[in-house]
Design a protein around this motif. Structure first.
Motif, PDB file in Angstrom:
ATOM      1  N   ILE A  78       0.920  -1.158   0.027  1.00  0.00           N
ATOM      2  CA  ILE A  78      -0.078  -0.015   0.109  1.00  0.00           C
ATOM      3  C   ILE A  78       0.729   1.124  -0.156  1.00  0.00           C
ATOM      4  N   PHE A  85      -3.891   2.571  -4.890  1.00  0.00           N
ATOM      5  CA  PHE A  85      -4.919   1.954  -3.962  1.00  0.00           C
ATOM      6  C   PHE A  85      -5.737   3.028  -3.722  1.00  0.00           C
ATOM      7  N   THR A  89      -9.679   2.451  -4.103  1.00  0.00           N
ATOM      8  CA  THR A  89     -10.586   2.550  -3.082  1.00  0.00           C
ATOM      9  C   THR A  89     -11.729   3.652  -3.248  1.00  0.00           C
ATOM     10  N   LEU A 235     -11.583  -1.962  -5.843  1.00  0.00           N
ATOM     11  CA  LEU A 235     -10.766  -3.029  -4.914  1.00  0.00           C
ATOM     12  C   LEU A 235     -11.093  -4.247  -5.593  1.00  0.00           C
ATOM     13  N   VAL A 238      -8.675  -4.926  -8.438  1.00  0.00           N
ATOM     14  CA  VAL A 238      -7.344  -5.064  -7.556  1.00  0.00           C
ATOM     15  C   VAL A 238      -7.128  -6.482  -6.944  1.00  0.00           C
ATOM     16  N   GLY A 254      -5.625  -5.441  -0.758  1.00  0.00           N
ATOM     17  CA  GLY A 254      -6.828  -5.093  -1.278  1.00  0.00           C
ATOM     18  C   GLY A 254      -7.944  -5.563  -0.334  1.00  0.00           C
ATOM     19  N   VAL A 257      -7.852  -3.366   2.714  1.00  0.00           N
ATOM     20  CA  VAL A 257      -8.460  -2.129   2.502  1.00  0.00           C
ATOM     21  C   VAL A 257      -9.975  -2.169   2.531  1.00  0.00           C
TER      22      VAL A 257
END
Length: 292
Positions: A78, A85, A89, A235, A238, A254, A257
């Motif tokens: 991250i 990210f 996100t 996400l 990801v 991922g 988060v």
């Protein structure tokens, strides 16, 4: 002439208080902070224990790094590429929030209609149960075919995931009103709209917020499930991309988060509950009196 000391006044006030009720001072900021720390240290300690176990397993190489990365590698994935990210996100967060708001609005409306019309409730309730048991991952490709690869399918899946807990909780709350309260309002000449806004709706809010807290986490899951089917951002994208590349640090990042996003939305709903419902039973730590 008899003078009354402050202590005598306090004693008399205590004696005049109803039996079984003890008056106490409203907690200050320090007491509230202590109460928050008392409630938070256990889950925090559990999370720290999980991270410590995770670190121990990876540091001892009991599991291959390509299967389970270390906490440092996960956090590093991250911090090494924060823009990547943050962008994904933000996409998932927007889909989640929009789906959550739509699900809350439709769920409250459907619950009100079902409570005030037994015919609609008997017709709609079985359909809601039928729709709930269908795996959303199984029907998500249909939404991609119908709505394309934009935000539409993700928002629809998020709405479907978050809708059911809202409508069920709201129906329960609206039906939990004491019938004597409704009879009293009718006797006093209150109109149905006045009864709803002054009695039914306020009394149903604790149940509604319980459903909203469940729906908050389900909306995140729904948005990610929609991204699994077809997306170029978010996400879910990801996670799928990292899984295809066997990049487990990014995959775990991922997931981490995604979990934090759900927790954040849950906390926001709980904060709104605390702000709007200070009279709720679960929030009575600030009350002036307590029953012995």
């Amino acid at each position: 002439m008899v003078t009354q000391t402050p202590a005598d006044g306090l004693d008399r006030a205590a004696n005049d208080a109803p039996d079984g009720v003890v008056e106490r001072q409203r907690p200050g900021i320090a007491q509230r902070a202590a109460g928050l720390a008392e409630r938070a240290w256990r889950p925090v300690a559990l999370l720290l224990g999980i991270f410590a176990l995770w670190w121990l397993v990876t540091a001892a190489e009991w599991i291959e790094p390509y299967l389970v990365p270390s906490p440092g590698d996960t956090i590093g994935a991250i911090t090494d590429n924060p823009e990547y990210f943050w962008e994904h996100t933000w996409t998932t967060g927007y889909e989640t929030l929009l789906g959550f708001v739509i699900a809350a609005a439709i769920g409250v409306f459907a619950a009100v209609v079902m409570v005030y019309s037994s015919t609609i409730e008997k017709t709609l309730y079985p359909l809601l149960l039928f729709a709930q048991v269908i795996p959303k991952i199984a029907i998500a490709p249909l939404f991609v075919v119908w709505l394309g690869f934009g935000l539409g399918p993700k928002i629809v899946v998020a709405v479907l995931m978050a809708f059911f807990p809202v409508v069920i909780s709201m129906v329960t709350g609206l039906k939990s009103i004491d019938p004597e309260m409704l009879q009293l309002s009718a006797t006093m000449g209150a109109k149905p709209a006045q009864t709803f806004w002054k009695i039914r709706f306020p009394a149903s809010l604790p149940h509604l917020f319980s459903g909203l807290k469940v729906a908050a986490t389900m909306a995140v899951t729904g948005a990610v499930v929609g991204e699994f089917v077809g997306a170029d951002a978010g996400l879910g994208f990801v996670i799928l991309q990292a899984n295809g590349n066997l990049d487990t640090p990014v995959l775990f990042a991922g997931l981490l988060v995604m979990s934090l996003l759900g927790v954040l939305l849950f906390v926001v709903v709980e904060w709104a509950e605390h702000l709007l419902l200070p009279w709720q039973a679960s929030r009575r730590t600030d009350s002036v009196t307590t029953t012995m």
